[in-house]
Scaffold this motif. Structure first.
Motif, PDB file in Angstrom:
ATOM      1  N   LYS A  42     -71.143  61.762  55.276  1.00  0.00           N
ATOM      2  CA  LYS A  42     -71.003  63.155  55.714  1.00  0.00           C
ATOM      3  C   LYS A  42     -70.439  64.005  54.578  1.00  0.00           C
ATOM      4  N   TRP A  43     -69.377  63.518  53.933  1.00  0.00           N
ATOM      5  CA  TRP A  43     -68.760  64.273  52.840  1.00  0.00           C
ATOM      6  C   TRP A  43     -69.717  64.407  51.657  1.00  0.00           C
ATOM      7  N   GLU A  54     -80.627  66.689  39.434  1.00  0.00           N
ATOM      8  CA  GLU A  54     -79.373  67.353  39.063  1.00  0.00           C
ATOM      9  C   GLU A  54     -78.178  66.416  39.249  1.00  0.00           C
ATOM     10  N   LEU A  55     -78.194  65.646  40.337  1.00  0.00           N
ATOM     11  CA  LEU A  55     -77.105  64.702  40.583  1.00  0.00           C
ATOM     12  C   LEU A  55     -77.061  63.621  39.517  1.00  0.00           C
ATOM     13  N   LYS A  56     -78.229  63.137  39.086  1.00  0.00           N
ATOM     14  CA  LYS A  56     -78.268  62.114  38.036  1.00  0.00           C
ATOM     15  C   LYS A  56     -77.724  62.673  36.712  1.00  0.00           C
ATOM     16  N   THR A  70     -73.125  67.680  48.225  1.00  0.00           N
ATOM     17  CA  THR A  70     -74.344  67.689  47.413  1.00  0.00           C
ATOM     18  C   THR A  70     -75.476  68.516  48.030  1.00  0.00           C
ATOM     19  N   TYR A  71     -75.174  69.254  49.080  1.00  0.00           N
ATOM     20  CA  TYR A  71     -76.192  70.083  49.732  1.00  0.00           C
ATOM     21  C   TYR A  71     -76.835  71.040  48.716  1.00  0.00           C
ATOM     22  N   GLY A  72     -78.142  71.063  48.694  1.00  0.00           N
ATOM     23  CA  GLY A  72     -78.864  71.972  47.813  1.00  0.00           C
ATOM     24  C   GLY A  72     -78.954  71.515  46.364  1.00  0.00           C
TER      25      GLY A  72
END
Length: 153
Positions: free
Chosen positions: A115-116, A128-130, A121-123
């Motif tokens: 959930k957190w 981009e996360l990598k 990381t929404y959107g």
């Protein structure tokens, strides 16, 4: 245009904000389990990576000093989430194991973590996360290398 010092201060401020926001969220959500935000990282590591790790290796894996690790584990021990057993082959080593009580709430804690992560990381795309993770890894590696150099002195 901002100078390097201002850019670094902005980055540090944002990392600090993420850290504090995560702490606030976890404190509220974990309260009913008697798990503090300081114990959450240890609890999640044991859930995701399996238990039986030595206390010293746990400190090293999480890059957290031995005293902080001992205090966090003591809270988890006092709340019956983990037990500490002396290694049968080397009595200097304490191994950490999850209890049945911890296993019973494993799914709920994992849902909370997901959930957190979804909120944070929404959107943000996977790419981009990598990139973000790679940059953080490089920063951590830089800090690790500086720490090693200081230890050699």
């Amino acid at each position: 245009m901002a100078n390097k010092s201002e850019e670094y201060a902005t980055i540090l401020r944002k990392i600090s904000c993420l850290f504090r926001s995560t702490g606030s969220f976890m404190k509220k959500e974990l309260e009913s389990y008697n798990i503090g935000k300081g114990q959450f990282l240890f609890f999640m590591y044991l859930l995701k990576n399996g238990d039986g790790i030595s206390q010293e290796n746990l400190s090293e894996e999480l890059n957290i000093d031995k005293g902080t690790t001992a205090r966090a584990l003591n809270v988890l021990i006092n709340n019956n989430y983990v037990i500490k057993k002396v290694d049968t082959k080397d009595h200097r080593i304490n191994r950490i194991y999850l209890t049945d009580k911890a296993r019973k709430i494993e799914k709920e804690i994992e849902k909370l973590n997901i959930k957190w992560e979804e909120i944070m990381t929404y959107g943000i795309s996977e790419e981009e996360l990598k990139v973000f993770e790679n940059v953080l890894d490089k920063m951590l590696n830089n800090l690790h290398n500086v720490k090693l150099k200081e230890e050699v002195k």
